[in-house]
Design a protein around this motif. Structure first.
Motif, PDB file in Angstrom:
ATOM      1  N   GLY A  81     -38.748 -21.395 -53.972  1.00 22.63           N
ATOM      2  CA  GLY A  81     -37.338 -21.647 -54.243  1.00 22.63           C
ATOM      3  C   GLY A  81     -36.653 -22.437 -53.154  1.00 22.63           C
ATOM      4  O   GLY A  81     -37.281 -22.945 -52.215  1.00 22.63           O
ATOM      5  N   ASP A  82     -35.325 -22.529 -53.261  1.00 24.23           N
ATOM      6  CA  ASP A  82     -34.527 -23.383 -52.380  1.00 24.23           C
ATOM      7  C   ASP A  82     -34.633 -23.025 -50.903  1.00 24.23           C
ATOM      8  O   ASP A  82     -34.528 -23.891 -50.039  1.00 24.23           O
ATOM      9  N   LEU A  83     -34.818 -21.732 -50.599  1.00 23.58           N
ATOM     10  CA  LEU A  83     -34.830 -21.285 -49.206  1.00 23.58           C
ATOM     11  C   LEU A  83     -36.244 -21.086 -48.657  1.00 23.58           C
ATOM     12  O   LEU A  83     -36.424 -20.484 -47.603  1.00 23.58           O
ATOM     13  N   SER A  84     -37.238 -21.609 -49.362  1.00 22.35           N
ATOM     14  CA  SER A  84     -38.626 -21.361 -48.981  1.00 22.35           C
ATOM     15  C   SER A  84     -38.997 -21.970 -47.629  1.00 22.35           C
ATOM     16  O   SER A  84     -39.904 -21.467 -46.951  1.00 22.35           O
ATOM     17  N   ALA A  85     -38.317 -23.027 -47.205  1.00 22.96           N
ATOM     18  CA  ALA A  85     -38.622 -23.613 -45.895  1.00 22.96           C
ATOM     19  C   ALA A  85     -38.432 -22.583 -44.789  1.00 22.96           C
ATOM     20  O   ALA A  85     -39.264 -22.463 -43.878  1.00 22.96           O
ATOM     21  N   LEU A  86     -37.345 -21.815 -44.884  1.00 25.55           N
ATOM     22  CA  LEU A  86     -37.100 -20.764 -43.897  1.00 25.55           C
ATOM     23  C   LEU A  86     -38.084 -19.612 -44.062  1.00 25.55           C
ATOM     24  O   LEU A  86     -38.615 -19.075 -43.087  1.00 25.55           O
ATOM     25  N   GLY A  87     -38.335 -19.232 -45.323  1.00 23.66           N
ATOM     26  CA  GLY A  87     -39.216 -18.097 -45.591  1.00 23.66           C
ATOM     27  C   GLY A  87     -40.652 -18.346 -45.184  1.00 23.66           C
ATOM     28  O   GLY A  87     -41.330 -17.456 -44.642  1.00 23.66           O
ATOM     29  N   LEU A  88     -41.158 -19.552 -45.420  1.00 25.96           N
ATOM     30  CA  LEU A  88     -42.545 -19.859 -45.052  1.00 25.96           C
ATOM     31  C   LEU A  88     -42.713 -19.900 -43.538  1.00 25.96           C
ATOM     32  O   LEU A  88     -43.767 -19.506 -43.013  1.00 25.96           O
TER      33      LEU A  88
END
Length: 409
Positions: free
Chosen positions: A50-57
């Motif tokens: 999703g949209d916030l995956s950069a932070l989550g990954l």
């Protein structure tokens, strides 16, 4: 079909009997541990899609690196750490399901995450009821630890199992207000939030501190974080004479909001919190130059304490950047590892039969030099590190401008 389900149920039940409350024997020798080691699982909850995956990954990779480092060093004798990473899609309901999955796995002795405060609100009580330690590297909502009474000076700890390596919105909002008013010299601000727990709380903290300094909020609005057309709201901003736009929310909406602001002819910066401090923000915004963000701690790239983390992260070859919360996630994961170590050392070198209880009891004693500085927790479970950094977009990338701690009353 019924026979297959019965067979599967029986197999699962038989497998469950081989586990203990303190972990199972790791016969696969994963992650550098010994073949006779007890396996301890650390859960990781974050938006991995999703949209916030950069932070989550980035969070997922940093937790993975912490576990691998502990195993290679044999940091806790007789224990091998594994990460169970689950995708919450930035949705509270999914986070609640993940919480139950972690609770059901008796090998899980601590959980790192989530990213979103609204997701955390659905996880805190179940974890507290189960006695399962939770350490967030990103939740900044002050009420998560201190309750709504913090606004009136009546802070009360909400959940004994909740800790965080990120500081609170009380601190972040005050720092942003002081930076914008004192350092940037901007006195008139238009305020927008996305109506989510994180965004609304951060905007409220900024407003309270900015007006206290003598700044003026010239307008106030709320947006839907899923919207991408902001022409109507930027037209309203133009009529107010605002010198800056402060946005409480995250980068997927902040980037197009900022671009719409500049496209309307307003050469003023958008400022936000750590939710917009992502490398994705300038990628999504062709006119991000000069925009501002705050984030917890000093830039990891400038810290001697982060040199090994950065080098090891690069050596592992992770495809995704560690992003805003990488260092804080490593420290959150390491806090759980340190607690496991204390629990083992206090039980004649073996993990106690009630591993969750022992880890939770050890958390209040945690104090170590982490990637982001000294890691310890106060009486609310909040980090004792109140340092913040203001960043500005320069040449299409975030660059640090100023670090310090706000002057809280």
């Amino acid at each position: 079909m019924r026979q297959r389900l019965l067979a599967l149920t029986a197999a699962l039940a038989a497998g469950a009997l081989t586990l203990t409350a303190c972990g199972s024997r790791d016969e696969g020798n994963k992650g550098g541990g010994g073949s006779g080691d007890v396996k301890v699982v650390i859960g990781l909850d974050a938006p991995l899609t999703g949209d916030l995956s950069a932070l989550g990954l980035g969070m997922k990779n940093a937790a993975d690196l912490a576990a691998k480092t502990a195993n290679k060093k044999k940091f806790v004798d007789g224990v091998t750490f594994e990460i169970d990473a689950r995708d919450d899609q930035a949705q509270p309901s999914v986070g609640a399901q993940n919480a139950q999955a972690f609770i059901s796995n008796k090998d899980v002795l601590g959980v790192v995450g989530p990213l979103n405060s609204s997701v955390s609100q659905q996880m805190q009580k179940p974890f507290n009821d189960a006695g399962l330690t939770q350490v967030s590297p990103a939740n900044t909502g002050t009420e998560l630890t201190q309750g709504d009474g913090w606004k009136d000076g009546n802070s009360v700890r909400q959940f004994d199992t909740f800790f965080r390596t990120a500081t609170t919105d009380e601190v972040q909002g005050a720092f942003a207000a002081e930076y914008l008013f004192n350092e940037a010299g901007l006195k008139k601000v238009y305020l927008i939030d996305d109506q989510k727990t994180y965004g609304a709380g951060l905007a409220a903290s900024f407003k309270a501190n900015f007006t206290k300094l003598g700044g003026k909020i010239v307008g106030n609005d709320h947006i839907n974080p899923d919207d991408r057309d902001f022409n109507a709201v930027v037209t309203k901003i133009k009529k107010t004479g605002a010198e800056a736009l402060y946005y409480g929310g995250e980068y997927p909406a902040a980037a197009p909001l900022s671009q719409a602001l500049k496209d309307s002819g307003q050469a003023i910066p958008l400022m936000g919190g750590d939710g917009i401090y992502s490398g994705e923000f300038p990628k999504l915004n062709k006119k991000a130059e000069g925009d501002l963000a705050t984030s917890v701690g000093e830039p990891v790239e400038k810290l001697d304490s982060a040199k090994d983390f950065i080098a090891n992260y690069q050596a592992e070859g992770y495809e995704d950047a560690y992003e805003a919360y990488g260092g804080l996630t490593y420290d959150a994961t390491w806090a759980v590892i340190e607690a496991v170590k204390l629990a083992v050392e206090g039980n004649d070198g073996k993990l106690p039969s009630d591993g969750r209880k022992a880890v939770l009891e050890a958390m209040s004693k945690i104090k170590f030099q982490g990637v982001t500085g000294e890691i310890s927790f106060d009486e609310f479970g909040d980090t004792t590190n109140k340092t913040m950094t203001a960043y500005k977009v320069k040449d299409n990338a975030w660059a640090p401008e100023y670090s310090g701690s706000p002057k809280l009353d």
